[in-house]
Design an enzyme around this catalytic site. Structure first.
Site, short mmCIF file in Angstrom:
data_model
loop_
_atom_site.label_atom_id
_atom_site.label_comp_id
_atom_site.label_asym_id
_atom_site.label_seq_id
_atom_site.Cartn_x
_atom_site.Cartn_y
_atom_site.Cartn_z
N LYS B 75 -17.89 8.02 -2.70
CA LYS B 75 -17.56 6.85 -2.85
C LYS B 75 -17.89 5.61 -2.65
O LYS B 75 -17.97 6.47 -1.11
CB LYS B 75 -15.94 6.80 -2.58
CG LYS B 75 -15.43 5.24 -2.42
CD LYS B 75 -13.64 5.34 -2.31
CE LYS B 75 -13.28 3.68 -1.99
NZ LYS B 75 -11.66 4.22 -2.51
N SER B 150 -8.96 1.48 -6.03
CA SER B 150 -10.64 0.50 -5.82
C SER B 150 -11.36 1.69 -6.13
O SER B 150 -12.68 1.90 -6.48
CB SER B 150 -10.46 0.48 -4.23
OG SER B 150 -10.59 1.79 -3.15
N SER B 174 -5.14 3.94 -4.56
CA SER B 174 -6.91 3.61 -4.77
C SER B 174 -7.44 5.36 -4.97
O SER B 174 -7.77 5.22 -5.55
CB SER B 174 -7.84 3.24 -3.66
OG SER B 174 -7.68 2.05 -3.66
#
Lengths: 478, 491, 97
Positions: B75, B150, B174
């Site tokens: 990420k 997210s 997330s």
């Protein structure tokens, strides 16, 4: 109308740790700009603070030294404001729950009196960086080397009543933190800075007047002068019908004035809240006890000991104990010669005079404690008279060589007192023969002339005769 | 590459010399090049091939870790030395971190190959991946739908078979919500299990990294490589959990006893697709577990509490983005104030500004007690709710998210509706507990996830139960367009 | 204007956070913030009498580090990502005290 000043100081003490309060970067002074600012100090994305245990220990040490409550549970908060020398946009500090609670300091006043000054609290926080305004046209340069240096902010009660009292308090705090070994005390490098809260009120009035805060004062002299000026200014404003506004002011030493400073955060809403990167700081009673057990002897205790165990006067004891370097020098001298009173006289007399004259700190004294101790020893064993001792001291001072041997120098300079009866008797006989009138007067009971005759002998021996023996020899020969 | 494989399948193929790490990496890079989901912000091709080469050498020298040579994606919230780290923001569009995050360093040490950085909501603030400066990510199951957020890029990349595992971070859901919306397995470990160093902070008391994988077995393998004490994070936990290494080396063992599984009624109250989670309950009951109703009475307050706390922490965590030492700086600043305000206003997107304003408001003079302190008090009540039920049950089962993937643009103008996406994931974040989302069915062709929640540091229970469930189901093996995940290299 | 809530001083908040909003975005930012605050206010219904705040899920104590210098100079590395530097300093528009 007569006015009374009300002053409280916030003193920022840079703690003498090797590394910073929340990072492993060095705290050494004087590095190239930003060479000592690591990723944590710079507030780069993703980095995290980890608290330095030495800073905690030093704070506890200080707390114990002022008899304060030590909070076993304390919290680090974020103080939020934007400024280029504050990389994260917040300063990690302690707001609601500081590590050190209420304590006090006994302030020795110049008139010999004493006052108790309350300490509200002392808390740990990180220092900010420095802005340089004069190096780049139209731009400010930011050096973040100082960022993250551990600070202990010591907040006093508004107990001080004059500029000189405030300066004395600052001086005493300086002496204390050096005693404790938690600060190098180097004012020129900013190791201790203070903010002064100043207000005035009519003599006899209980309520405080509106106060102003003078920021960032960094010397004994400036503390006194800045506060003096601010008191004068406030009285002037009030007496001409004006009002004092709460504001932050700056002391300008060159212009010899305080003036309004532009506010860093216009609204001053710092939005304090517990730093979520740092859990509460918990210290144990055992940790506090261990710090207490290792606490050095403090000025008050030392002063008592000098009076009781060494028989010094209150004045001598105080003057020798209030500065750590001085106290350590004194004790080293006594360690060599074993005569505290004479050591005190020499430190407060000859040595102090020379140091003051040359503007030298005692730690850098050209005459070592070892040498002074030996010199005193030679006075005690009658090798030196007080006069030759002073000559020797001057010679040692001039040499400024800690290796120089005191006894060798006495020999070399021929300063040894004449203690030999045979040799002295010959000189005495000569003097008596040369002064028959005075001898006759002495015989008739006029003791006053004895001094004259002794003086003649001293003169003849170049001051090296032992006056006590000369006295005895003259009396005997009559 | 023949189909979609699990990490373990690739690991054994590398071990058995059925493929080299360079070949494996090249195949993955080719898939990423053909990607239609926008799940990558940066593809680190040269870096990946170099790492693959080194991994190959390690494999040959037999000094390797099971993950050596296996590709992964990070990420874009994890700092990677030499590869841009944007955090989904214009603010960090060109930011190259001078250090690796602790997690990145650990996975590099294991010899994993970093293919690139995955797309995400800006500064991890969002539940749909639409707040990314680098454009929204599409859900591989339906390109018109969001992947969740997210960690939407990581979830979409795994679901699309571009990579078998990606790192994610979870502040209020997330990892779990996008895992559910994309049909993969996502684990948010206990707060403190994985170091936060080098992971760009959103809300420090909530942020936690974790693996996003095909199944529980792969999650366990990744967890053991990502977890560990870090002296640079003072909230990093010092744990001696022998099961971590055992799970990685020997696989997840069968549960040694039936579990008592709690069903918190507050999570089932407004469920529109209740039959799917009921089917999970039935499967677990058939395997001998006892299911009981429990109550977590303060659940309803969790969303407000979360938005106060996360907003407050974020508002000051993001103060360091000031255009001075790194990140976006406006053109020709006229003054310091101008530099700050324009750099930040240009660098941050709307959702980030919203959160900063919320946090600034709740921390400001006069509101602090009513909002921040109040929220922290309720946080304790929420945490105690969990302690109370865990006195009686081993683990909780809940839906992961209130809805399956929604359409792009559907909620983007309504922050409040978007925030409700976190309803079932936020309470565990506030309490710092571990939770796992696993695929458990479909609604209208879109995957749905079930969430398991355990007491602190009991990820072993989550992984054990999830592994057992996955032995009795194949939801986690289903992929878009009828493709399937294979746990064997040769099919 | 929403009924019971105090008006949000958006300009003040924006200044505290060092953000600019033009008149259009300012209105929508205020409206959004009002909605968020209203949503948050739902928690006021919870009785929290005598409940100690919990600021961290690890309801414990912080770990300390030894006082050791562990960092070495990396100025050039750190400043390679900086927008404006000179002679080792970070530069900002002239600050007046």
């Amino acid at each position: 109308m007569s006015w009374e000043a009300v002053i409280g100081l916030e003193i920022h003490v840079q703690l003498a740790t090797q590394s910073k309060i929340f990072s492993g970067a060095a705290t050494a002074y004087g590095a190239e700009p930003n060479a000592q600012a690591c990723a944590v100090d710079l507030g780069l994305p993703g980095v995290l603070p980890v608290l330095n245990e030495a800073a905690v220990e030093m704070a506890v040490k200080f707390g114990l030294a002022i008899g304060a409550e030590i909070n076993l549970h304390s919290i680090f908060d974020r103080k939020n404001y934007f400024y280029p020398d504050l990389p994260k946009g917040y300063q990690i500090s302690q707001f609601a729950t500081p590590i050190v609670g209420k304590g006090e300091i006994k302030l020795d006043l110049t008139d010999g009196g004493q006052r108790i000054i309350g300490i509200t609290r002392a808390h740990l926080e990180e220092d900010a960086g420095k802005s340089v305004h004069d190096l780049f046209p139209g731009q400010t340069g930011i050096d973040l080397n100082r960022t993250g240096t551990p600070l202990l902010e010591v907040v006093s009660e508004p107990d001080l009543r004059s500029a000189s009292e405030a300066a004395e308090y600052f001086r005493q705090m300086h002496s204390l933190v050096k005693y404790l070994g938690i600060c190098d005390g180097n004012l020129a490098e900013g190791s201790m800075r203070c903010d002064a809260n100043v207000s005035v009120r009519p003599q006899g009035q209980e309520a405080f007047g509106e106060r102003t805060e003078i920021k960032n004062i960094n010397s004994f002299r400036f503390v006194e002068r800045a506060i003096e000026l601010e008191i004068e200014r406030q009285i002037d404003v009030l007496e001409t019908g004006g009002t004092i506004h709460r504001e932050t002011r700056l002391f300008d030493a060159d212009a010899d004035e305080t003036r309004t400073m532009r506010s860093k955060e216009l609204s001053e809403d710092y939005r304090y809240f517990p730093d979520p990167d740092l859990l509460p700081l918990e210290i144990t009673a055992a940790f506090v006890q261990a710090v207490r057990d290792n606490l050095p002897e403090l000025p008050d205790a030392r002063c008592q000991r000098y009076q009781q165990a060494m028989g010094l006067s209150a004045y001598d004891a105080a003057s020798l104990s209030n500065d750590l370097d001085r106290a350590e020098f004194f004790e080293a001298v006594v360690g060599v010669c074993g005569n505290p009173k004479l050591s005190a006289n020499w430190l407060n007399g000859e040595l102090s005079a020379h140091l003051n004259n040359a503007d030298v700190e005692i730690a850098a004294s050209p005459v070592s404690a070892e040498q002074l101790g030996q010199l005193i020893q030679r006075i005690d064993d009658d090798t030196l008279s007080s006069k030759t001792a002073k000559q020797l001291f001057k010679a040692l001072w001039a040499q400024a060589n800690a290796e120089s041997n005191v006894d060798a120098l006495i020999e070399q300079l021929g300063l040894k007192q004449m203690n030999d009866d045979g040799e002295l008797s010959a000189v005495v006989s000569g003097v008596l023969e040369a002064n028959p009138d005075q001898v006759a007067e002495l015989r008739s009971g006029k003791d006053k002339v004895l001094g004259f005759l002794v003086g003649q002998v001293m003169k003849a021996t170049g001051g090296k005769a032992n006056p006590k023996q000369v006295n005895e020899l003259i009396r005997k020969s009559l | 590459m023949p189909g979609i494989k699990t990490l373990r399948a690739m690991s054994s193929a590398l071990k058995n010399r059925e493929i080299s790490s360079t070949e494996l990496t090249q195949e993955h890079l080719a898939k990423i090049a053909a990607d239609k989901t926008n799940s990558f912000v940066t593809v680190a091709k040269d870096n990946a091939l170099e790492q693959a080469k080194q991994a190959q050498q390690r494999r040959e020298q037999e000094s390797s870790h099971p993950l050596t040579g296996v590709p992964l994606a990070h990420k874009d919230i994890f700092c990677t030395q030499g590869i841009t780290t944007t955090c989904g923001s214009r603010m960090l569009e060109n930011f190259v971190a001078p250090y690796d995050a602790h997690v990145v360093a650990l996975l590099n040490q294991a010899g994993m190959v970093t293919l690139g950085k995955t797309n995400m909501d800006e500064f991890a603030m969002g539940s749909s991946n639409e707040s990314s400066h680098f454009g929204p990510v599409s859900n591989p199951w339906n390109l018109d739908k969001v992947p969740g957020g997210s960690s939407g890029g990581s979830a979409a990349a795994v679901a699309a078979g571009l990579v078998a595992c990606a790192t994610g971070t979870d502040t209020g859901g997330s990892i779990r919500q996008p895992a559910a919306l994309c049909g993969i397995t996502g684990l948010k470990p206990t707060y403190g299990r994985i170091s936060r160093y080098g992971m760009i902070a959103f809300a420090s008391s909530l942020d936690q990294a974790g693996p996003m994988t095909c199944d529980a077995e792969d999650a366990a393998l990744m967890l053991s490589a990502m977890a560990g004490f870090d002296s640079k994070d003072s909230t990093s936990a010092q744990r001696q959990d022998a099961w971590l290494a055992d799970f990685a080396e020997q696989g997840i063992p069968d549960l040694d006893r039936p579990l008592k599984i709690g069903l918190p009624q507050e999570y089932y109250a407004d469920l529109s697709n209740g039959s799917i989670i009921e089917a999970v309950q039935n499967t677990l009951a058939q395997q001998g577990h006892e299911l009981v109703d429990v109550s977590l009475p303060h659940t309803q307050a969790a969303i407000p509490v979360y938005y106060v706390i996360a907003g407050a922490e974020a508002s000051t965590n993001l103060s360091r983005y000031d255009g001075v030492r790194f990140g976006h700086r406006c053109e020709n600043p006229q003054s310091l104030e101008d530099l700050y305000k324009r750099s930040r206003s240009e660098g941050f997107g709307d959702e980030v500004k919203r959160r900063i304003l919320t946090g600034t408001y709740t921390l400001s003079v006069g509101y602090f007690d009513a909002y921040y302190i109040k929220a922290q008090q309720i946080r304790r009540l929420i945490s105690e709710d969990f302690s109370n039920v865990f006195a009686d049950v081993d683990v909780l089962l809940t839906p992961t998210s209130p809805t399956p993937a929604f359409s792009k643009g559907q909620l983007s103008d309504d922050p409040i509706a978007m925030y409700q996406q976190d309803l079932y994931t936020v309470p565990t974040s506030l309490a710092g507990l571990p939770a796992l989302s696993m695929p458990c069915g479909f609604v209208d062709g879109l995957p749905v996830g079930a969430q398991l929640i355990a007491p602190a540091f009991r990820e072993d229970v989550l992984l054990g139960l999830a592994a057992q469930y996955q032995k009795h189901s194949d939801w986690h093996l289903q992929r878009p367009n009828g493709s399937r995940v294979s746990k064997e290299w040769a099919t | 204007m929403s009924e019971a809530k105090p008006t949000i001083d958006l300009a003040h908040l924006a200044n505290l956070a060092r953000l600019n909003f033009d008149p259009n975005s300012s209105e929508s930012a205020r409206a959004d913030l009002e909605k968020i605050i209203a949503m948050i206010d739902a928690m006021q219904a919870v009785n929290t009498e005598d409940v100690a705040p919990l600021s961290h899920p690890l309801d414990g104590a912080q770990r300390l580090r030894q006082d050791l210098v562990t960092e070495t100079e990396q100025r050039d590395n750190f400043q390679s990502t900086a927008p404006s530097t000179s002679e080792g300093y970070y530069l900002v528009p002239r600050v007046v005290d």
